[in-house]
Write a protein that holds these residues in place. Structure first.
Motif, short mmCIF file in Angstrom:
data_model
loop_
_atom_site.label_atom_id
_atom_site.label_comp_id
_atom_site.label_asym_id
_atom_site.label_seq_id
_atom_site.Cartn_x
_atom_site.Cartn_y
_atom_site.Cartn_z
N HIS A 134 1.21 -1.15 0.28
CA HIS A 134 -0.04 -0.12 -0.29
C HIS A 134 1.02 1.59 -0.09
O HIS A 134 0.52 1.98 -0.58
CB HIS A 134 -1.13 -0.08 1.16
N ARG A 135 1.74 1.00 0.67
CA ARG A 135 2.88 2.46 0.70
C ARG A 135 3.56 2.22 -0.24
O ARG A 135 3.66 3.66 -1.09
CB ARG A 135 3.88 1.83 2.00
N SER A 136 3.91 1.32 -0.78
CA SER A 136 4.54 1.72 -2.29
C SER A 136 3.55 2.89 -2.73
O SER A 136 3.98 2.83 -4.20
CB SER A 136 5.14 0.32 -2.92
N ALA A 137 2.08 2.00 -3.37
CA ALA A 137 1.40 2.10 -4.09
C ALA A 137 1.01 3.27 -3.96
O ALA A 137 1.15 4.82 -4.88
CB ALA A 137 -0.24 1.78 -4.47
N SER A 138 1.09 4.19 -3.10
CA SER A 138 1.05 4.91 -2.37
C SER A 138 2.31 6.19 -2.87
O SER A 138 1.88 6.97 -3.59
CB SER A 138 0.40 5.39 -0.53
N LEU A 139 3.55 5.52 -2.99
CA LEU A 139 4.51 6.92 -3.13
C LEU A 139 4.13 6.27 -5.12
O LEU A 139 4.89 7.82 -5.07
CB LEU A 139 5.76 5.54 -2.27
N GLU A 140 4.10 5.23 -5.10
CA GLU A 140 4.06 5.22 -6.37
C GLU A 140 3.23 6.66 -7.52
O GLU A 140 3.33 7.69 -8.22
CB GLU A 140 3.61 4.27 -7.74
N LYS A 173 4.12 9.74 -9.23
CA LYS A 173 3.12 10.04 -10.50
C LYS A 173 2.88 11.34 -10.72
O LYS A 173 2.90 12.22 -11.60
CB LYS A 173 2.50 9.15 -11.16
N GLU A 174 2.10 12.22 -9.80
CA GLU A 174 1.69 12.99 -9.38
C GLU A 174 1.91 14.38 -9.67
O GLU A 174 1.65 15.04 -9.59
CB GLU A 174 0.73 12.94 -8.22
N ILE A 175 3.52 14.07 -8.79
CA ILE A 175 4.97 14.45 -8.44
C ILE A 175 4.68 14.95 -9.63
O ILE A 175 5.53 16.08 -10.66
CB ILE A 175 5.82 14.50 -7.39
N ARG A 176 5.22 13.74 -10.74
CA ARG A 176 5.72 13.87 -12.01
C ARG A 176 5.40 14.53 -12.63
O ARG A 176 5.95 15.84 -13.50
CB ARG A 176 6.22 12.26 -12.42
N GLU A 177 3.93 14.39 -12.67
CA GLU A 177 2.64 15.12 -13.60
C GLU A 177 2.59 16.59 -12.99
O GLU A 177 2.71 17.53 -14.82
CB GLU A 177 1.19 14.78 -13.94
#
Length: 347
Positions: free
Chosen positions: A18-24, A28-32
């Protein structure tokens, strides 16, 4: 134990996932968001670059225009400088030429003033210079001025004159000439005074118009009418030259339209006469042989023009009445020369 341990491990694994998904997701949001920010910055940079390109293009056009104007200005300055140098050289050459001409005129005027003092200023109708008027000298004085070897013919010196049968021996001293009376013409004098206020050589004045009509024109009217007009024009322009030539001289140049005459043929009258003088009209004209009578007529007109030029230049210091009578004397010489009377040169 094993079941409890496995359940705890699964929950830990799920939590990690879950943490990994949240981090991803966050990454992703940060990259966008980063990509969006970068795109915005890129667009802004592109817009700024376009503005800069336009400004550079405008500045380049301004630079090209300035360079062209600078080249044109430089060319114009060089052309103007060359023109100024040429004008300066022309003006310098003109000034040097005028200086030489002025110096020559000064020399001529100096000589003329010297001659005028001896000729005009010392000889007036009231007090004539006897050395300049041989007819006023006695026979003994005139004889002293003759060339050596020229003496009076002795065969006629002893001839007696007979009157009413009486014989009288001639006296050595000539009879005094009869006094010549004169009376001033008020019209002619008034015309002369009007001309003297603003002396010139134009025929517009009543004074010179009358003299041209009554004296100069008739005096310079010869059989060869075309050459006569040329002679009159040269006399008025002060460009006529008279020179003595040897009797054996022959015409050096034949004019295409007018006969130059010869030592035994007068170019002006067309008559067979002994011509010891020839005239030249201007610096590059032909020579025309003239008879003594034609020379006397031309000389009489030249003397008149010389005198009125002296008056025009302010060289004559006589009063108006003396000047007038000198002009009348010169008019008389033109009239006498026109009638065919002239004095033969002794030299």
């Amino acid at each position: 134990m094993e079941g409890g341990g496995r359940g705890h491990g699964d929950s830990t694994t799920d939590l990690s996932r879950h943490r990994s998904a949240s981090l991803e997701l966050r990454e992703k949001e940060i990259r966008e968001k980063g990509s969006e920010i970068l795109r915005e910055q890129l667009d802004a940079a592109k817009r700024e670059l376009k503005l800069k390109d336009k400004e550079c293009e405008r500045l380049s056009q301004v630079r090209d225009q300035l360079e062209q104007e600078l080249e044109e200005l430089t060319a114009s300055l060089f052309e103007e400088a060359h023109k100024m140098v040429r004008d300066a050289n022309v003006k310098q050459a003109t000034a040097e030429k005028q200086l030489k001409e002025a110096q020559g005129k000064i020399d001529v005027l100096t000589a003329e003033v010297t001659a005028l003092k001896a000729l005009v200023l010392t000889s007036t109708p009231a007090s004539p210079n006897r050395q300049l008027h041989p007819q006023l000298q006695s026979s003994s004085t005139r004889g002293a001025h003759k060339h050596m070897g020229h003496s009076r013919n002795k065969s006629t010196s002893g001839v007696f004159s007979q009157t009413n049968g009486k014989t009288d021996q001639p006296s050595d001293s000539p009879q005094p000439p009869a006094k010549e009376d004169r009376e001033m013409d008020s019209v002619l004098f008034a015309e002369f005074l009007m001309w003297k206020e603003d002396p010139g050589l134009e025929r517009s004045s009543a004074f010179l118009s009358r003299i041209h009509k009554e004296d100069i024109g008739p005096c310079l009217s010869f059989t060869r009418s075309e050459l006569s007009l040329m002679v009159q024009s040269a006399v008025e322009n002060n460009s006529l030259t008279i020179e003595l030539v040897a009797m054996s001289a022959l015409p050096t140049v034949k004019a295409p339209a007018l006969d130059c005459g010869g030592p035994k043929n007068c170019a002006l009258s067309g008559l067979p006469r002994m011509c010891r003088h020839r005239i030249k009209l201007g610096d590059k004209g032909n020579y025309y042989y003239i008879s003594p009578s034609s020379r006397a007529r031309i000389t009489a007109v030249c003397n008149f023009f010389t005198y009125i030029r002296y008056i025009q230049q302010g060289l004559v210091r006589n009063n108006a009445e003396q000047m007038f009578w000198e002009v009348m004397r010169l008019r008389k010489e033109m009239s006498v020369a026109k009638l065919g009377f002239y004095v033969t040169d002794q030299g």
